[in-house]
Write an enzyme that holds these catalytic residues in place. Structure first.
Site, PDB file in Angstrom:
ATOM      1  N   SER A 147       0.847  -1.193   0.000  1.00  0.00           N
ATOM      2  CA  SER A 147       0.000   0.000   0.000  1.00  0.00           C
ATOM      3  C   SER A 147       0.880   1.238   0.000  1.00  0.00           C
ATOM      4  CB  SER A 147      -0.889   0.015   1.248  1.00  0.00           C
ATOM      5  OG  SER A 147      -1.507   1.288   1.418  1.00  0.00           O
ATOM      6  N   TYR A 161      -0.825  -0.422  10.282  1.00  0.00           N
ATOM      7  CA  TYR A 161      -0.966  -0.777   8.871  1.00  0.00           C
ATOM      8  C   TYR A 161       0.184  -0.201   8.054  1.00  0.00           C
ATOM      9  CZ  TYR A 161      -3.228  -0.984   4.237  1.00  0.00           C
ATOM     10  OH  TYR A 161      -3.532  -1.206   2.920  1.00  0.00           O
ATOM     11  N   ALA A 163       3.194   0.775   8.993  1.00  0.00           N
ATOM     12  CA  ALA A 163       4.472   0.142   9.310  1.00  0.00           C
ATOM     13  C   ALA A 163       4.555  -1.252   8.705  1.00  0.00           C
ATOM     14  CB  ALA A 163       4.650   0.074  10.824  1.00  0.00           C
TER      15      ALA A 163
END
Length: 267
Positions: A147, A161, A163
């Protein structure tokens, strides 16, 4: 071009959380269209069944199974099942993820742990089981769906999320180098703001339930003026697992309409 005849593909997160096209559903469908034998898995078997119905309606086939990819024993059994059914494993798509809000001060430790387990450790678990199979074959292609949250702040606090998705990219680079001489390639697709059924859930988590405002804000953040869709992600994944990408490993394709090249500021 981009044909996958004779290839066996394992796609995690092949279902969608609601009506429409999620990334995993589109990827599984596209790989089947291109001739791959696809084994789709999801923690929600009903969601996998819905994907199978779409693929079968097109005249293709999807084998499915339920699997919690954060459970090592389940993942080991899944890969063994795939090899027992089809005799090999050529393609692995790691497409699971879920974002919870929070900063290091506000996110509870158990939520942090679950975010890393789902968004990062799950890929280690599938690779731990799949890489020996591919190494014995002297061939394989793995795509991890990361992402842009792993590259930059995208408008919401989601430290676990972000990290984990950043870690997934470095996991992919290091593993790609380790296995390059063994005929195995590993790359990442890095989606930006994508309009999937997940957006409604994000509106509840991050936008006070105002779905329309969340959609408008996400469109406005992107230099192209709109979010992408699941097919944009699926097309990038297809390229990376195809023989046309045979000299590409240890890198990322960012699918974000220019978001990471911009400030991301609305207005």
């Amino acid at each position: 071009m981009l044909k996958l005849n004779g290839k066996v593909a394992l796609v995690t997160g092949c279902g969608s959380i609601g009506p429409g096209w999620g990334n995993g559903k589109a990827i599984a469908t596209l790989l089947a269209r291109q001739g791959a034998t696809v084994f789709g898995v999801d923690v929600n078997l009903a969601a996998a069944e819905a994907t199978r119905a779409v693929i079968e309606a097109e005249g293709n086939a999807l084998a499915i199974a339920a699997c919690d990819v954060t459970d090592g024993a389940q993942v080991d059994a899944l890969v063994a099942d795939c090899v027992a059914r089809f005799g090999r494993l050529d393609i692995l798509i790691n497409n699971v993820g879920q974002s919870e809000p929070g900063t290091p001060a506000t996110m509870e430790p158990d939520v942090w742990d679950r975010q890393l387990q789902l968004n990062l450790t799950s890929a280690y678990r599938t690779c731990h089981a799949a890489l020996p199979v591919m190494e014995a074959q002297r061939s394989g292609a793995i795509v991890n769906v990361s992402s842009v949250a792993g590259l930059r702040w995208v408008g919401k606090d989601q430290v676990g999320y972000a990290a984990a998705k950043a870690g997934l990219m470095q996991f992919s680079r290091v593993t790609a180098v380790a296995y390059a001489a063994k005929g195995i390639r590993m790359n990442c697709v890095v989606p930006g703001l994508v309009f999937t059924p997940l957006v409604r859930r994000l509106a509840d988590r991050y936008g006070g339930g105002d779905f329309e405002a969340m959609v408008a804000r996400r469109h406005a953040q992107v230099p192209m003026g709109r979010m992408g869709d699941a097919w944009d992600v699926a097309n990038a994944a297809l390229f990376l697992v195809s023989d046309e990408a045979r000299y590409i490993t240890g890198t990322e394709i960012v699918v974000d309409g220019g978001l990471t090249a911009s400030t991301g500021v609305v207005g």
